[in-house]
Design a protein around this motif. Sequence first.
Motif, short mmCIF file in Angstrom:
data_model
loop_
_atom_site.label_atom_id
_atom_site.label_comp_id
_atom_site.label_asym_id
_atom_site.label_seq_id
_atom_site.Cartn_x
_atom_site.Cartn_y
_atom_site.Cartn_z
N ASN A 151 -1.03 9.25 -13.61
CA ASN A 151 -1.15 7.90 -13.04
C ASN A 151 -0.22 6.88 -13.69
O ASN A 151 0.07 5.85 -13.08
CB ASN A 151 -2.60 7.40 -13.18
N SER A 187 4.39 9.67 -11.80
CA SER A 187 3.80 8.58 -11.03
C SER A 187 4.86 7.83 -10.22
O SER A 187 4.55 7.19 -9.21
CB SER A 187 3.08 7.60 -11.95
N ARG A 212 -3.97 9.28 -7.01
CA ARG A 212 -2.54 9.45 -6.82
C ARG A 212 -2.20 10.89 -6.47
O ARG A 212 -2.68 11.82 -7.11
CB ARG A 212 -1.77 9.02 -8.08
N SER A 222 4.73 9.16 -6.59
CA SER A 222 3.38 9.44 -6.12
C SER A 222 2.93 8.37 -5.13
O SER A 222 3.58 7.33 -4.97
CB SER A 222 2.40 9.50 -7.29
#
Length: 254
Positions: A123, A154, A164, A157
Amino acid sequence: MKKLLIVFIAIFAIQVNYAQDSATKDSIYDFSLDIKTNHLWRGLVITDKPMAAIFSKLRLNKSGSFTTGFWGGMAFSNDDDNTSYKEINYYVQYAKNGLSIGLWDLFNTRSVENPDIWNYDKNTTTHLLDLRTSYQFNENFPLRLEADVLLYGSGDSQLENGDREQRYSTYIEASYPLISKSRVDINAFVGAGFSLNGDTHLYGDGEQNFDLVNVGFTAKKTLKFSDLSFPVTATTLWNPSKKIARIQLAINFF
């Protein structure tokens, strides 16, 4: 992920020590320096500031088909938002008979307030794991094909139901020499981007899944000063998706 990086560094150190103990004439380690007017990557403008890039390579076997090493870049000045571009990447690669397969760990700290080299949380990590493949045909048909997939990070994503998910942004490219073995060689390329999981991808305008993102050509010549030779490239590219164009001048000093 952190343990994998530590193992990678340990292997690197062991190989360097092995090289010092070996009696071979050819060094298994080498590095090069490039100076560029800006940094362009797959149709993206990573920085518009002049920068330096260092590429190191360590042979992991006698033939040199397996290699590992680092690529690092840094801008000479800050960008408009008062942040400076800095990047360090680690890679391992197999290349033989025109086929190349590599896994890269990309770590770009531009615009990152508190960069953490050890952060691999899906994340928040600013790392990107990049699977790179390419195939170079023979001299009679010198076409080069490339296909790269972002596997983790991330930065590539999307939010799905509060979680995510990776988009697996994919970049494909075909390049071909228009003029070769001349005072100035010219190579043309066409690259497209799409995602394997999602409606958008990293390289485009964020509105569609598939589009052209990197179209242009690279001219190459060699400058000579006394006994020294410096390869120089001038790349002109257009990203039709993002509606941008750039020219890059790069000099390889060694």
